[in-house]
Write a protein that holds these residues in place. Structure first.
Motif, PDB file in Angstrom:
ATOM      1  N   ASP A  50      45.791 -26.450  75.993  1.00 40.29           N
ATOM      2  CA  ASP A  50      45.049 -27.095  77.035  1.00 40.29           C
ATOM      3  C   ASP A  50      44.869 -26.447  78.294  1.00 40.29           C
ATOM      4  O   ASP A  50      43.854 -26.368  78.966  1.00 40.29           O
ATOM      5  CB  ASP A  50      46.084 -28.248  77.450  1.00 40.29           C
ATOM      6  N   ALA A  51      45.919 -25.594  78.896  1.00 42.72           N
ATOM      7  CA  ALA A  51      45.660 -24.735  79.768  1.00 42.72           C
ATOM      8  C   ALA A  51      44.654 -23.522  79.755  1.00 42.72           C
ATOM      9  O   ALA A  51      43.817 -23.416  80.860  1.00 42.72           O
ATOM     10  CB  ALA A  51      47.025 -23.964  80.202  1.00 42.72           C
ATOM     11  N   ARG A  52      44.509 -23.069  78.504  1.00 44.45           N
ATOM     12  CA  ARG A  52      43.612 -21.833  78.458  1.00 44.45           C
ATOM     13  C   ARG A  52      42.285 -22.504  78.190  1.00 44.45           C
ATOM     14  O   ARG A  52      41.164 -22.037  78.828  1.00 44.45           O
ATOM     15  CB  ARG A  52      43.749 -21.177  77.096  1.00 44.45           C
ATOM     16  N   LYS A  69      32.454 -11.220  77.702  1.00 43.00           N
ATOM     17  CA  LYS A  69      32.707  -9.982  78.332  1.00 43.00           C
ATOM     18  C   LYS A  69      34.175  -9.776  78.477  1.00 43.00           C
ATOM     19  O   LYS A  69      34.668  -8.550  77.974  1.00 43.00           O
ATOM     20  CB  LYS A  69      32.045  -9.589  79.503  1.00 43.00           C
ATOM     21  N   LYS A  70      34.874 -10.676  79.301  1.00 42.99           N
ATOM     22  CA  LYS A  70      36.284 -10.646  79.249  1.00 42.99           C
ATOM     23  C   LYS A  70      37.034 -10.367  78.178  1.00 42.99           C
ATOM     24  O   LYS A  70      38.140  -9.580  77.914  1.00 42.99           O
ATOM     25  CB  LYS A  70      36.921 -11.801  80.012  1.00 42.99           C
ATOM     26  N   PHE A  71      36.828 -11.279  77.014  1.00 42.73           N
ATOM     27  CA  PHE A  71      37.275 -11.148  75.687  1.00 42.73           C
ATOM     28  C   PHE A  71      37.034  -9.875  75.176  1.00 42.73           C
ATOM     29  O   PHE A  71      37.943  -9.134  74.474  1.00 42.73           O
ATOM     30  CB  PHE A  71      36.594 -12.173  74.822  1.00 42.73           C
ATOM     31  N   GLY A  74      39.363  -7.034  76.394  1.00 43.16           N
ATOM     32  CA  GLY A  74      40.807  -7.303  76.081  1.00 43.16           C
ATOM     33  C   GLY A  74      41.430  -8.433  76.473  1.00 43.16           C
ATOM     34  O   GLY A  74      42.755  -8.592  76.202  1.00 43.16           O
ATOM     35  N   LYS A  75      41.114  -9.200  77.567  1.00 46.41           N
ATOM     36  CA  LYS A  75      41.707 -10.368  77.996  1.00 46.41           C
ATOM     37  C   LYS A  75      41.749 -11.390  77.122  1.00 46.41           C
ATOM     38  O   LYS A  75      40.682 -12.465  77.174  1.00 46.41           O
ATOM     39  CB  LYS A  75      41.297 -10.759  79.486  1.00 46.41           C
ATOM     40  N   ARG A  76      42.402 -11.579  76.047  1.00 44.25           N
ATOM     41  CA  ARG A  76      42.322 -12.552  74.828  1.00 44.25           C
ATOM     42  C   ARG A  76      43.423 -13.475  74.817  1.00 44.25           C
ATOM     43  O   ARG A  76      43.329 -14.393  74.056  1.00 44.25           O
ATOM     44  CB  ARG A  76      42.477 -11.652  73.536  1.00 44.25           C
ATOM     45  N   LEU A  77      44.315 -13.470  75.837  1.00 47.51           N
ATOM     46  CA  LEU A  77      45.287 -14.757  75.805  1.00 47.51           C
ATOM     47  C   LEU A  77      45.237 -15.448  77.238  1.00 47.51           C
ATOM     48  O   LEU A  77      45.593 -16.551  77.195  1.00 47.51           O
ATOM     49  CB  LEU A  77      46.628 -13.958  75.903  1.00 47.51           C
ATOM     50  N   MET A  78      44.365 -14.998  77.903  1.00 46.80           N
ATOM     51  CA  MET A  78      44.272 -15.780  79.334  1.00 46.80           C
ATOM     52  C   MET A  78      43.096 -16.984  79.197  1.00 46.80           C
ATOM     53  O   MET A  78      43.317 -18.001  79.588  1.00 46.80           O
ATOM     54  CB  MET A  78      43.467 -14.856  80.442  1.00 46.80           C
TER      55      MET A  78
END
Length: 354
Positions: A50-52, A69-71, A74-78
């Motif tokens: 829900d938060a993501r 682009k963020k994925f 490397g930003k794959r949990l945010m």
């Protein structure tokens, strides 16, 4: 002094006593079954999702290409995983879309019933057609009323005749290539489909495709084909989307072959299709539950999705604006051709399996 070793009940690997979590699999060492332990994973996963999703929603809708682009960076949990977001949004979209399909199916059934009642159309001069106006119809009804005793007609029969004469059939322009009355008679007596197909004109050595086409026409003549055709076509849409989505990513790979592996382009495609499904889901929800959106506004919104796609390409692939515009236009054109081919195939599939 040697530290006592204990074995994890989940992965069965040893670790030093006193650890609160297993260093190998991460499971909590205190396995006392309480309500909090029982529902911990479910609740934590739900609120994490829900938060993501809330964090991902705004960038998805107003920042084309940002999440992809963020994925890749490397930003794959945010933010929500692209495949997970696509699956979730597509479920919402098809749920809302099912309401429209139900209405279209009812309209298709009503239209099909009119088609089934349509007689063989006979070509005639425009002057002759003009004579078949409301005055002529009223004369026919008047003659029926005056001679109802001779014809043995009841008041109920006259009411039915009146409703048939007054029915607006201008929207029906159906021409059958076979003797409709004879086919109706064969259907009424329960004749085998092969016999009916022959009477309709099917060849003796008909292929599978030809036989299925005649089956679709027969269902239309019965008044049941249109609704079933629409339902069959709709049922095939989710499967078709799983074909079109990787195909779109493949087209991107061809045009941006130096920008990474196929999975690189698939990430962009997942987020792009998530945006499209979310946008259409919002429009359907507003149109159904809030206020009916004018057609011209809907058209402008649909056309504006190209600009979303264009700016997404600019941000994600980082090419100059002219090259991106050229490639974006060509990619959209190629994909639109595949969409048209797929749509026609779905209609044929629904028609042949109605």
């Amino acid at each position: 002094m040697e530290t006592k070793q204990v074995k994890c009940k989940n992965c069965e690997k040893p670790y030093k006593e006193g650890f609160q979590f297993c260093p190998h699999c991460g499971q909590k060492t205190n396995d006392e079954l309480t309500l909090s332990v029982l529902f911990y994973n479910t609740i934590s996963n739900y609120f994490s999702f829900d938060a993501r999703f809330l964090k991902s929603f705004i960038p998805l809708m107003i920042k084309p290409g940002y999440l992809a682009k963020k994925f890749i960076e490397g930003k794959r949990l945010m933010y929500l995983h692209p495949a997970q977001m696509y699956l979730f949004i597509s479920v919402v979209f098809f749920f809302l879309f099912s309401f429209s399909i139900a209405e279209w199916e009812k309209e298709a059934v009503r239209f099909n019933e009119k088609i089934a009642k349509a007689p063989l159309q006979i070509d005639m001069p425009d002057e002759a057609k003009a004579e078949l106006d409301s005055v002529k119809n009223m004369e026919v009804l008047k003659n029926l009323k005056n001679n109802k005793a001779i014809l043995g007609l009841k008041d109920e029969d006259l009411k039915k005749a009146d409703s048939i004469i007054q029915t607006d059939t201008d929207d029906i322009n159906m021409s059958w290539d076979f003797n409709k009355k004879k086919i109706d008679s064969l259907i009424a007596v329960g004749a085998e489909e092969n016999v009916i197909y022959k009477e309709m004109g099917m060849s003796d050595d008909a292929s599978y495709f030809e036989r299925r086409m005649y089956r679709g026409v027969l269902n239309l003549a019965k008044g049941t084909g249109a609704g079933n055709m629409l339902r069959r076509a709709f049922d095939a849409v989710p499967i078709t989307m799983f074909i079109l989505l990787p195909l779109f990513a493949l087209i991107l790979k061809i045009f941006y072959f130096r920008k990474g592996r196929y999975s690189y382009h698939l990430v962009f495609t997942f987020y792009l299709f998530s945006f499209l499904f979310m946008l259409f889901a919002i429009l359907m929800a507003i149109n159904r539950f809030v206020i009916e959106i004018p057609g011209w506004i809907l058209t402008l919104i649909v056309l504006s999705t190209f600009f979303y796609f264009y700016f997404g390409l600019l941000r994600f692939y980082e090419r100059n604006w002219f090259t991106t515009l050229l490639k974006g236009t060509v990619i959209s054109t190629i994909f639109s051709i595949f969409v048209v081919i797929t749509t026609v195939s779905l209609v044929l599939f629904g028609f042949m399996n109605a």
